[in-house]
Scaffold this motif. Structure first.
Motif, mmCIF file in Angstrom:
data_model
loop_
_atom_site.group_PDB
_atom_site.id
_atom_site.type_symbol
_atom_site.label_atom_id
_atom_site.label_comp_id
_atom_site.label_asym_id
_atom_site.label_seq_id
_atom_site.Cartn_x
_atom_site.Cartn_y
_atom_site.Cartn_z
ATOM 1 N N PHE B 7 42.221 51.903 52.076
ATOM 2 C CA PHE B 7 41.143 50.947 52.321
ATOM 3 C C PHE B 7 41.648 49.736 53.078
ATOM 4 O O PHE B 7 42.674 49.173 52.755
ATOM 5 C CB PHE B 7 40.528 50.514 50.996
ATOM 6 C CG PHE B 7 40.027 51.667 50.208
ATOM 7 C CD1 PHE B 7 38.857 52.292 50.573
ATOM 8 C CD2 PHE B 7 40.750 52.149 49.145
ATOM 9 C CE1 PHE B 7 38.404 53.374 49.861
ATOM 10 C CE2 PHE B 7 40.303 53.229 48.430
ATOM 11 C CZ PHE B 7 39.124 53.848 48.790
ATOM 12 N N THR B 8 40.912 49.374 54.052
ATOM 13 C CA THR B 8 41.339 48.252 54.875
ATOM 14 C C THR B 8 40.730 46.960 54.372
ATOM 15 O O THR B 8 39.720 46.956 53.696
ATOM 16 C CB THR B 8 40.888 48.464 56.333
ATOM 17 O OG1 THR B 8 39.477 48.645 56.319
ATOM 18 C CG2 THR B 8 41.554 49.671 56.923
ATOM 19 N N GLU B 9 41.379 45.889 54.740
ATOM 20 C CA GLU B 9 40.876 44.587 54.306
ATOM 21 C C GLU B 9 39.521 44.295 54.924
ATOM 22 O O GLU B 9 38.651 43.710 54.302
ATOM 23 C CB GLU B 9 41.859 43.497 54.702
ATOM 24 C CG GLU B 9 43.170 43.590 53.956
ATOM 25 C CD GLU B 9 44.107 42.463 54.338
ATOM 26 O OE1 GLU B 9 43.623 41.424 54.784
ATOM 27 O OE2 GLU B 9 45.320 42.645 54.171
ATOM 28 N N ALA B 11 37.140 46.182 55.453
ATOM 29 C CA ALA B 11 36.062 46.832 54.715
ATOM 30 C C ALA B 11 35.554 45.927 53.606
ATOM 31 O O ALA B 11 34.357 45.803 53.386
ATOM 32 C CB ALA B 11 36.543 48.148 54.150
ATOM 33 N N ILE B 12 36.478 45.292 52.902
ATOM 34 C CA ILE B 12 36.071 44.415 51.806
ATOM 35 C C ILE B 12 35.328 43.202 52.349
ATOM 36 O O ILE B 12 34.278 42.824 51.862
ATOM 37 C CB ILE B 12 37.295 43.938 50.994
ATOM 38 C CG1 ILE B 12 37.881 45.105 50.250
ATOM 39 C CG2 ILE B 12 36.889 42.844 50.039
ATOM 40 C CD1 ILE B 12 38.844 44.684 49.181
ATOM 41 N N GLN B 15 31.937 44.002 53.237
ATOM 42 C CA GLN B 15 31.053 44.168 52.106
ATOM 43 C C GLN B 15 30.644 42.818 51.529
ATOM 44 O O GLN B 15 29.538 42.651 51.042
ATOM 45 C CB GLN B 15 31.741 45.009 51.036
ATOM 46 C CG GLN B 15 30.737 45.841 50.291
ATOM 47 C CD GLN B 15 31.338 46.490 49.091
ATOM 48 O OE1 GLN B 15 32.375 46.080 48.589
ATOM 49 N NE2 GLN B 15 30.683 47.506 48.595
ATOM 50 N N GLN B 18 27.533 41.259 52.902
ATOM 51 C CA GLN B 18 26.214 41.781 52.553
ATOM 52 C C GLN B 18 25.502 40.838 51.584
ATOM 53 O O GLN B 18 26.138 40.162 50.796
ATOM 54 C CB GLN B 18 26.343 43.164 51.899
ATOM 55 C CG GLN B 18 26.663 44.233 52.907
ATOM 56 C CD GLN B 18 26.942 45.568 52.248
ATOM 57 O OE1 GLN B 18 26.748 45.721 51.055
ATOM 58 N NE2 GLN B 18 27.397 46.496 53.036
ATOM 59 N N SER B 20 23.994 41.436 48.971
ATOM 60 C CA SER B 20 24.179 41.722 47.553
ATOM 61 C C SER B 20 25.331 40.903 46.975
ATOM 62 O O SER B 20 25.542 40.869 45.775
ATOM 63 C CB SER B 20 24.431 43.212 47.337
ATOM 64 O OG SER B 20 25.639 43.581 47.969
ATOM 65 N N TYR B 21 26.063 40.278 47.852
ATOM 66 C CA TYR B 21 27.181 39.492 47.363
ATOM 67 C C TYR B 21 26.689 38.272 46.596
ATOM 68 O O TYR B 21 27.442 37.593 45.925
ATOM 69 C CB TYR B 21 28.067 39.063 48.534
ATOM 70 C CG TYR B 21 29.397 38.539 48.101
ATOM 71 C CD1 TYR B 21 30.249 39.364 47.390
ATOM 72 C CD2 TYR B 21 29.796 37.242 48.376
ATOM 73 C CE1 TYR B 21 31.471 38.899 46.971
ATOM 74 C CE2 TYR B 21 31.014 36.771 47.959
ATOM 75 C CZ TYR B 21 31.850 37.607 47.253
ATOM 76 O OH TYR B 21 33.063 37.144 46.826
ATOM 77 N N ALA B 22 25.415 38.003 46.705
ATOM 78 C CA ALA B 22 24.843 36.895 45.952
ATOM 79 C C ALA B 22 24.996 37.135 44.450
ATOM 80 O O ALA B 22 24.863 36.221 43.663
ATOM 81 C CB ALA B 22 23.382 36.727 46.301
ATOM 82 N N ARG B 23 25.260 38.357 44.082
ATOM 83 C CA ARG B 23 25.482 38.634 42.670
ATOM 84 C C ARG B 23 26.856 38.142 42.243
ATOM 85 O O ARG B 23 27.770 38.080 43.034
ATOM 86 C CB ARG B 23 25.401 40.138 42.416
ATOM 87 C CG ARG B 23 23.993 40.648 42.540
ATOM 88 C CD ARG B 23 23.950 42.140 42.382
ATOM 89 N NE ARG B 23 22.586 42.599 42.501
ATOM 90 C CZ ARG B 23 21.735 42.656 41.481
ATOM 91 N NH1 ARG B 23 22.140 42.314 40.279
ATOM 92 N NH2 ARG B 23 20.506 43.058 41.654
#
Lengths: 378, 610
Positions: B7-9, B11-12, B15, B18, B20-23
């Motif tokens: 997994f690459t940095e 990618a995180i 994400q 997005q 949904s990161y408000a969660r």
């Protein structure tokens, strides 16, 4: 760019200065093979300890068939997910020094946090226990021992916490291990370095100690060290994700995090009766009525606990308690550890290693612990 | 076991961009848990306070506890130790004044530093300025300073400060957070309202879609009807609200999608509310058989299919995302039929025949036709077939003699489960038997023929029981032969698993998952976990003990008893149709070995007795 390393250089982004390769070569070839060298690498944060360790490992593997690797950096361990103290036996050269890879350790203990400061004495005890195991199995065989056993060289990687309690701990480790070679990597900011000389000795010295002081690999035009800053939290999350990626066959096409998160949510977990498992929090007192509130959706070390309190809870890996069914009395645990190794696991050790939040909030499968409408400090 | 880090940095980071990161990661399972803790924490009952403190220590162990909660808990815990707040309680183990002052002082320092650290933008502003910006009482800032650098403030001072600190924490965190929780307070009524209005909107969107030329007045008329049904007491209000809603819903596909999405989001936490709301709508829309001639019901007047056409589209769309809704609807309807039937027999009413004007009878009729309709919908929706088996069982179990609708539904279900299996045949036979009984003997139930039949089925049931017992004994011996290896069965792969979010338990279908119950059940359990000395041994024992107990139960049981267990134990647990049965039939895996067909045999045998 001169690359004096004896290895052909398969990782062009990694530059091994001549000073470094000389140091590694002197550790690997200057000594006789029995007893093999025990090398401890220390230095401040981000100075390149890990890169040097990897290089040294490859150099040693040219002379020795196998090399032991004792990892004492619980924050960024080399072969395990964070939170572990481990001894790994390596028998293969890893050509690319940039990519860390996970290996199944020979012996490991779950410390359950990313810094030794949470519980320094347990931290030290664990390291000593693992080191004792190395001495017994791979070093200094007594008379009449099985002659077929081979002595292995040891690399000890240490954390970059070299001030305050971190320094004290490093000194304790150095005293206990008493390595044949100590590699100290210095950076240009002198006040961040470890003290000069054999700082861990209080005068009396037994045996020969080779102290090798080298400088960090990169310097700018003013001869200042260029440190490779890392996002520790991010690296840890990547580590944990790579670990749980192992629950799936390698040929599965899981390249994105959300694919992994979906795959984990759909994976058939292991089922273990609550009554047959002991649950323990390593750093917190959890009231017995609250255990499941504490345990649900958390990462645990899978250990086996013997009735003998002297024995340490050796671990086989990490698990994710993905659900708890109190009516059926079972825990649902996701882990890449094979079932054969799980059989003896009877203790779940909870620590402060957190699930990466990106595994909890993939579209359509949002964990209840990822909450919206949370007030944040304005 | 060697893996490259795949997994690459980037990618995180991607994400995290997005929305949904408000969660945020929180230690509580849902806001209900948080509200309970808030209420108990500030209550006057020491027991409640203690339970809140216990829960907060569980939260703390999860490692993501907001500092404001941690400090609140600390201050309250210290107050609990302070004799000043414990009037009438013994002060035997109380701390010295100095120790108490030290504790208060530490909590206040952690409050100021912890909260200010989070809000202070730069190191440039002083603690005092930053604290002032978020309204921390000056008194607390001073105590932090005094306590760190000068003399320890007096107990009286820090005790008063602790009250101020709690007040500030309430106004800074607890109350604003409480207000920002969606649907908080007054139980679930708000959610229910929300769900109903969303469903209503949805129905109208579909209606508009179907007949875009439909006049507004017609829509309004229909609308009023709905309003009346929902809350007849305030017709005017609903009418006004209805107008607003009707104009809002443009009927666009986008709108439908949006409403569906929000309903789906609610489903994970409020599934039962949604099921009951949908059911309510369906029943209201249903043409009651009470006002229809029973015989001609299907041919004359509006058919159930035409009346519920809109709802069919809605349910199918919903089920494509959340197939469990349909299953739950079916289960609820069949449960309702069961309770109605039970009430009728309690009142001594004949189940069939007799006065057709009986209200309960008509209710059962309605529910049965609704059930048949839902089964019809089921065939168009994509629902995992395995979960239907249980429904079929239940359907057969409660269908009263002569309830042709239910029998037909059962047959339909059997077809859905597997076209080729002998299951259909069996159900067919059963229904024929059932109906022929009815046709031959008319309304009188107890005839000699029936009695013969009953006796025969008793024999059959007894045979099955013997078979079961035999298997139990076999299993038991094989278990004891395993002996020492028994503990190796501690870790087993789950037999079936439906995807669900981490921290939840799977539902029978769909992927929304349901929230687990995390309270410790009973003392028995507690002992086993915390005070267990020999894990493997005790496990073995308990497994053996269970087996013997079950065997005893089987030994003593009569056919009647078995029926009771099948009904009471076997089918209450609806989560896992095959694994979940907790009745006496589930003995160390024997359950599965009996096989579904045999199981159905037992059931139909038992069924015929009724």
């Amino acid at each position: 760019m001169a690359s004096p390393s004896e290895l052909e250089n398969p990782s062009p982004n990694i530059y091994i200065p001549e000073e470094w390769s000389n140091a590694a070569d002197s550790i690997a070839y200057d000594s006789i093979t029995s007893p093999p060298p025990i090398a401890l690498i220390c230095g401040a944060k981000n100075c390149g300890k890990t890169t040097f360790s990897r290089h040294l490992l490859n150099v040693l593997l040219q002379r020795y068939r196998k090399v032991a690797y004792l990892d004492t950096d619980v924050g960024q361990p080399e072969f395990t997910p964070p939170g572990f103290l481990s001894l790994t036996i390596v028998d293969k050269v890893t050509p690319d020094l940039t990519i860390p890879c996970l290996k199944t350790p020979e012996r490991c203990l779950y410390f359950g946090d990313v810094s030794s400061k949470r519980d320094p004495s347990v931290y030290l005890n664990y390291i000593f226990a693992i080191y004792d195991y190395y001495r017994k199995e791979y070093y200094m065989f007594g008379e009449g021992e099985n002659p077929k056993r081979v002595e292995l060289p040891l690399i000890v990687n240490t954390p970059g916490w070299v001030k305050g309690v971190g320094y004290d701990l490093l000194v304790d480790i150095l005293k206990y291990v008493s390595p044949t070679h100590v590699v100290k990597i210095n950076i240009s900011a002198a006040n961040k370095n470890l003290p000069a000389g054999a700082f861990w000795l209080d005068g009396e010295s037994d045996g020969v100690i080779n102290l090798i002081e080298i400088n960090s690999a990169f310097q700018d035009s003013f001869n200042r060290s260029v440190l490779v800053q890392k996002d520790a939290r991010l690296l840890r999350d990547l580590r944990i994700m790579a670990y749980f990626r192992q629950c799936f066959p390698s040929d599965w096409n899981i390249t994105q995090i959300k694919e992994l998160a979906h795959a984990l949510a759909s994976l058939r977990p292991f089922e273990v009766p609550i009554a047959s498992i002991k649950i323990q929090h390593l750093h917190c007192q959890v009231p017995s009525s609250e255990i499941f509130y504490s345990l649900n959706a958390s990462i645990v070390g899978l250990a086996f606990d013997s009735e003998d309190s002297e024995k340490l809870p050796w671990c086989v890996g990490l698990g994710l308690v993905r659900g708890i069914d109190t009516f059926k009395g079972v825990l649902y645990v996701i882990t890449p550890v094979p079932q054969s190794s799980l059989e003896k696991v009877n203790l779940l050790m909870q620590g402060f290693i957190q699930i990466p939040t990106c595994l909890l909030q993939v579209q359509g499968c949002i964990s209840p612990y990822m909450s919206s409408n949370v007030l944040t400090a304005s | 076991m060697e893996w490259l880090l795949g997994f690459t940095e980037e990618a995180i980071v991607d994400q995290q961009k997005q929305p949904s990161y408000a969660r945020k990661l929180v230690p509580w399972l849902n806001w209900d848990e948080w509200v309970v803790v808030k209420e108990s924490l500030f209550s006057n009952s020491p027991d409640s306070v203690a339970s809140a403190l216990r829960r907060i220590s569980a939260w703390r162990s999860r490692g993501c506890l907001p500092v404001v909660i941690e400090v609140t808990a600390s201050i309250i815990e210290i107050q609990q130790r302070d004799p000043h707040y414990r009037v009438g309680q013994s002060n035997d183990a109380s701390l010295s004044e100095e120790m108490l002052a030290m504790l208060y002082c530490m909590a206040i320092m952690r409050l100021v530093n912890g909260v200010v650290e989070k809000t202070r933008k730069k190191e440039l502003t002083s603690i005092a300025v930053a604290a002032d910006a978020i309204g921390i009482p000056r008194m607390l800032i001073d105590i932090r300073h005094e306590g760190s650098h000068r003399e320890l403030p007096a107990l009286q001072v820090v005790r008063n400060a602790s009250i101020k600190a709690l007040d500030w924490l309430k106004s800074y965190y607890w109350e604003p957070q409480y207000k920002s929780i969606p649907f908080h307070g007054d139980g679930n009524t708000k959610v229910r309202k929300e769900i109903k209005s969303k469903l209503r909107d949805l129905a109208f969107c579909f209606k508009d879609n179907r007949s875009p030329q439909s006049s507004g007045s017609l829509r309004k008329g229909k609308r009023v009807k709905h309003g009346e049904l929902l809350c007849g007491r305030s017709k005017l209000l609903t009418l006004i609200a209805a107008k607003g809603q009707a104009s809002r819903s443009g009927g666009s596909k986008k709108q439908i999608k949006k409403i569906l999405k929000s309903l789906l989001a609610l489903y994970s936490s409020y599934s039962s509310e949604i099921v009951s709301a949908v059911l309510e709508f369906l029943l209201k829309a249903l043409p009651s058989s009470e006002f229809m001639d029973h015989e001609e019901g299907s041919s004359a007047g509006p058919t159930i299919d035409s009346v519920l056409a809109d709802w069919k589209v809605i349910i199918v769309q919903f089920c494509n995302k959340e197939p469990e809704l349909l299953l739950n609807l079916l289960k609820t309807v069949i449960d309702l039929i069961e309770t109605q039937g039970a009430m009728m027999s309690e009142e001594g009413l004949p189940y069939f025949g007799g006065s057709n004007s009986n209200k309960k009878f008509h209710q059962i009729e309605d529910l049965s036709s609704l059930f048949a309709w839902l089964v019809g919908v089921l065939s168009t929706a994509d629902v995992p077939k395995t979960s239907l088996l249980e429904l079929l069982r239940k359907c057969l179990q409660i269908s009263a003699p002569g309830n042709k609708l239910l029998m037909d539904s059962a047959l339909h279900l059997a077809q859905l489960i597997d076209d080729s299996s002998t299951l259909i045949e069996k159900v067919e036979k059963l229904s024929l038997l059932d109906l022929s009984n009815l046709d031959g003997q008319g309304p009188s139930v107890m005839t000699s023929n029936n009695l013969v039949l009953e006796e025969e089925s008793m024999h059959q049931a007894a045979k099955k029981l013997d078979l079961l017992k035999e298997r139990v004994i076999k299993k038991k011996t094989s278990m004891s032969m395993d002996g020492g290896i028994a503990k190796s069965n501690r870790w087993t792969l789950s037999k079936s698993w439906n995807p669900c979010p981490i921290g939840m338990l799977p539902r029978a279908a769909g992927s929304s998952g349901c929230l687990p119950v995390l309270d410790r059940i009973g003392n028995h359990d507690k002992n086993q976990v915390t005070e267990r000395k020999e894990p493997s041994k005790s496990n073995q024992h308990s497994a053996k003990r269970d087996a013997t107990l079950d065997l005893d139960k089987l030994d003593n049981s009569t056919v009647k008893k078995m029926k009771a267990t099948v009904e009471n134990g076997g089918f209450k647990n609806q989560e896992f149709p095959l694994e979940g049965e907790k009745g006496c039939l589930m003995v160390g895996g024997v359950w599965k070995k009996v096989g579904e067909e045999e199981l159905l045999d037992i059931q139909s045998s038992v069924r015929i007795l009724v």
